[in-house]
Enzyme design. Sequence first.
Site, PDB file in Angstrom:
ATOM      1  CG  ASP A  12      47.194  53.708  37.875  1.00 23.42           C
ATOM      2  OD1 ASP A  12      46.388  52.774  37.758  1.00 23.42           O
ATOM      3  OD2 ASP A  12      47.164  54.515  38.818  1.00 23.42           O
ATOM      4  CG  ASN A  37      43.491  46.849  45.568  1.00 24.95           C
ATOM      5  OD1 ASN A  37      43.539  45.663  45.247  1.00 24.95           O
ATOM      6  ND2 ASN A  37      44.471  47.443  46.214  1.00 24.95           N
ATOM      7  CG  HIS A  40      46.100  45.611  34.219  1.00 25.65           C
ATOM      8  ND1 HIS A  40      46.591  45.017  35.359  1.00 25.65           N
ATOM      9  CD2 HIS A  40      45.774  44.598  33.392  1.00 25.65           C
ATOM     10  CE1 HIS A  40      46.553  43.710  35.223  1.00 25.65           C
ATOM     11  NE2 HIS A  40      46.065  43.430  34.033  1.00 25.65           N
ATOM     12  CB  THR A 129      40.228  51.405  45.601  1.00 31.13           C
ATOM     13  OG1 THR A 129      40.363  50.251  46.438  1.00 31.13           O
ATOM     14  CG2 THR A 129      41.539  51.680  44.878  1.00 31.13           C
ATOM     15  CG  ASN A 219      48.182  47.635  44.078  1.00 33.61           C
ATOM     16  OD1 ASN A 219      47.954  46.643  44.756  1.00 33.61           O
ATOM     17  ND2 ASN A 219      47.211  48.416  43.634  1.00 33.61           N
TER      18      ASN A 219
END
Length: 422
Positions: A12, A37, A40, A129, A219
């Site tokens: 993130d 999973n 963005h 997730t 990730n």
Amino acid sequence: MVTIVLGAQFGDEGKGKITDLLSQSATLCCRAAGGHNAGHTIVHDNITYDFHILPSGLISPDCVNLIGSGTVVHVPSFFKELDALKAKGLKEADKRIFISDRAHVCFDLHSVVDGLEEADLAGKKVGTTGKGIGPCYSDKASRRGVRIGEVLEEGVAEDKLRSLEAGYRRRFGELQYDLEDEVKRFNEYRTKLQPYVVDQMAFLEKYRSCPSVLVEGANALMLDIDHGTYPYVTSSCTGLGGAIQGLTLNPTSIKSIVGVVKAYTTRVGSGPFPTEQINDIGEKLQSVGREFGVTTGRRRRCGWLDMVMCRYSNAINHYTTINLTKLDILDDFDEIKVAVAYKLDGRRLESFPAQLEVLDKVEVEYVTFPGWKSNTMGVTRWEDLPVNARRYVQFIEQEMGGVPIKWIGTGPARTHMIEREV
């Protein structure tokens, strides 16, 4: 030559924006690992696009996109995401996206198993997730998974799926899962998937000499199965090694490795977080930064920037440049802290510890900076940043061993970016 974009923290960080920027001059944009999973958001021409499994190079009309062999693909999500992009105006997106025949299939069955495995962990939940990524990679490692290319062969994927379901039923008992429905859908996907599936080796050979290949990491390093805060990690290799492996990259072709660092730290789900602020500071970062997961909608945990973590990330991923994101979120803080060291029993630790028990006990040593208390939203020139903001950026650069911060994000739009000469 290859440019790789990698998250330096817990995910993130805002990788999509720099990927979008760099993809404008890229011939090929690739995803190397992970699945749906990841998530963005990119704002382009006042339209917001959410990406999960698809590479964000699809926004660029001249960029071809590949989902590589290290990924796991939930086929319904692939088509749903593609349809959503087309509905927002990317009409030719389906002509520029391809999937490696060696990527693995993430079934709805895996999502059901994901929930059951999390329930088994009780008070020690990883906080996945729930998308089935872990069980899918487990099946891959156990040599019983289904590859995308096998979906195209009549009966092959069906036989393997039935075998998987029987194995999980022996383990968990009756499942809240409709096997026949999934079998039926994948029989339909056999034809629908055909135009998208390629032999990755032959496909990439065509681009071997092209001037600009972009690899989009999913990730982040601290969620890497080997180097992250295990077991509170994802199930794939999310760092430089995963990019090379998942796309069979020649290391000598790598021109630059962009580490994406958020100006503070966030984390979704469970796991250690030494600089987390469970107080008004954390609440303010969460609120001002709109810190909600793109994939799950969960509130992100928030805290100060952790340079111990970022230095560790740099030691593994070998960044050549840094993209610092969301600097504008810190505009209204009276003071801003940066973690520079961990102490245990009064002694400074030499590196980021592997043991969770140690991470839970560390005392964080901070350096405190005065805030700049002025609006940096949309600033596009380095010299227009407040002095205290520039000092903050320069300190991060120094702590990263001199790796230059070339890009600084100052807002959500593509144009809200400072590009420095470094």
